[in-house]
Design a protein around this motif. Structure first.
Motif, short mmCIF file in Angstrom:
data_model
loop_
_atom_site.label_atom_id
_atom_site.label_comp_id
_atom_site.label_asym_id
_atom_site.label_seq_id
_atom_site.Cartn_x
_atom_site.Cartn_y
_atom_site.Cartn_z
N ASP A 24 0.93 -1.21 0.00
CA ASP A 24 0.13 -0.14 -0.17
C ASP A 24 0.62 1.42 -0.10
O ASP A 24 2.04 0.88 0.97
N LEU A 25 0.65 1.65 -0.88
CA LEU A 25 1.49 3.79 -0.86
C LEU A 25 0.68 4.22 -1.40
O LEU A 25 -0.60 4.63 -2.23
N ASP A 26 0.65 5.99 -1.01
CA ASP A 26 -0.54 6.47 -0.90
C ASP A 26 0.43 8.32 -1.82
O ASP A 26 2.20 7.86 -1.03
N VAL A 27 0.56 9.15 -2.98
CA VAL A 27 1.49 9.71 -2.87
C VAL A 27 0.12 11.10 -2.86
O VAL A 27 -0.67 11.02 -3.97
N GLU A 28 0.83 12.34 -2.21
CA GLU A 28 -0.37 13.01 -2.45
C GLU A 28 0.17 14.36 -3.41
O GLU A 28 1.34 14.30 -3.55
N LYS A 29 -0.41 15.38 -3.70
CA LYS A 29 -0.45 16.11 -4.86
C LYS A 29 0.59 17.08 -4.45
O LYS A 29 0.13 17.50 -3.15
N GLY A 30 1.64 17.24 -4.81
CA GLY A 30 2.55 18.16 -4.62
C GLY A 30 3.49 17.96 -4.17
O GLY A 30 4.40 18.33 -3.59
N GLU A 31 3.19 16.50 -3.48
CA GLU A 31 4.63 16.13 -2.60
C GLU A 31 5.38 15.10 -3.82
O GLU A 31 5.22 14.55 -5.00
N ILE A 32 7.37 15.46 -2.69
CA ILE A 32 7.94 14.08 -3.85
C ILE A 32 7.97 12.91 -2.26
O ILE A 32 7.88 13.17 -0.85
N VAL A 33 7.78 11.84 -2.71
CA VAL A 33 7.62 10.59 -1.64
C VAL A 33 8.87 9.70 -2.38
O VAL A 33 8.96 9.55 -3.88
N THR A 34 9.64 9.19 -1.59
CA THR A 34 10.97 8.39 -1.84
C THR A 34 10.51 7.04 -1.66
O THR A 34 10.03 6.95 -0.68
N LEU A 35 10.56 5.65 -1.96
CA LEU A 35 10.93 4.91 -2.31
C LEU A 35 12.29 4.33 -1.92
O LEU A 35 13.29 4.04 -2.60
N ILE A 36 12.38 3.61 -0.33
CA ILE A 36 14.21 3.73 -0.94
C ILE A 36 13.76 0.90 -0.06
O ILE A 36 13.50 1.06 0.48
N GLY A 37 15.17 0.98 -0.29
CA GLY A 37 15.39 -0.02 0.32
C GLY A 37 16.92 -0.75 -0.73
O GLY A 37 17.23 -0.14 -1.65
N ALA A 38 16.85 -2.14 -0.65
CA ALA A 38 17.81 -2.73 -0.91
C ALA A 38 18.47 -3.56 -2.26
O ALA A 38 16.54 -2.72 -2.76
N ASN A 39 19.04 -3.41 -3.00
CA ASN A 39 18.43 -3.84 -4.09
C ASN A 39 17.79 -4.86 -4.27
O ASN A 39 17.69 -6.11 -3.31
#
Length: 236
Positions: A24-39
């Motif tokens: 589950d993931l949400d991105v609001e208008k105007g945001e920068i959302v990052t997804l981090i994790g290992a390879n």
């Protein structure tokens, strides 16, 4: 207000091998959302599924409240989501200008001079390289071109996959400065980035992925202060 981009219970596999396990993931208008994790955590798979390059086996993705699950990539681009893939994906045998024009291929209108000027303001070096074959550009210049080409489709949401990969530190600073500028001008950004520190100081919120699952989600200040995140991703 509902998120501009929303992922619910998303499952994706490569053949019989599961890659995403009900995220589950949400991105609001105007945001920068990052997804981090290992390879191999599933970050690139997530972006490829949002942009229509992969089909989910379960769950849904909505953009501006409408499902885009199973919609073809060019249709998703036409609706307002542009994807800058890992490895840039430029057309190396075409000129810089040709690449920029291809970014606007799905538009009904023509590229304006103001749009070229915007790109040249963000990345001045591209103006001098306009008639040059894209394959002759440096790695950093190719990344600039890939981002600029995506902007030519006038996206509401920009998906960026590993924009700093293989770049010199000074070029990384330039790319992230421009990411902040693009966002300040109104473009929403979902960012996948191996450089966790740069991603977290740039974004508003972050999700941490581990083996195809979201394990942590918080605003980036909290993630930067987390001992768990420091130890796993920030070298602390």
């Amino acid at each position: 207000m509902s998120p501009v981009l929303s992922i619910r219970d998303l499952e994706v596999g490569y053949g019989e091998i599961p890659a995403l396990h009900g995220i589950d993931l949400d991105v609001e208008k105007g945001e920068i959302v990052t997804l981090i994790g290992a390879n191999g955590a599933g970050k690139t798979t997530t972006l490829r599924t949002v942009s229509g390059l992969l089909k989910p086996t379960k769950g849904d993705i909505t953009f501006n409240g409408e499902s885009i699950k199973g919609v073809k990539p060019h249709v998703i681009t036409g609706r307002g989501i542009s994807h800058v893939p890992e490895g840039r994906g430029i057309f190396s045998n075409l000129t810089v200008q040709d690449n920029l024009e291809l970014g606007a291929y799905l538009r009904k209108d023509k590229i304006t001079q103001a749009e070229y000027d915007r790109v040249f303001t963000l990345f001045p070096v591209l103006k001098a390289r306009l008639k040059q074959n894209a394959g002759t550009l440096s790695g950093g210049e190719q990344q600039m071109l890939a981002i600029s080409r995506a902007l030519m489709s006038k996206p509401a949401v920009l998906l960026l996959d590993e924009p700093s990969l293989g770049l010199a530190p000074l070029m990384v600073q330039t790319i992230f400065r421009v990411i902040r500028e693009i966002n300040a001008e109104g473009t929403t950004i979902l960012l996948v980035e191996q450089n966790a520190h740069m991603a977290l100081v740039t974004a508003h919120r972050g999700y941490v992925m581990e083996t195809g699952r979201i394990t942590i989600h918080d605003d980036t200040k909290a993630l930067l202060a987390s001992d768990r995140i420091k130890k796993a991703y920030l070298g602390g």
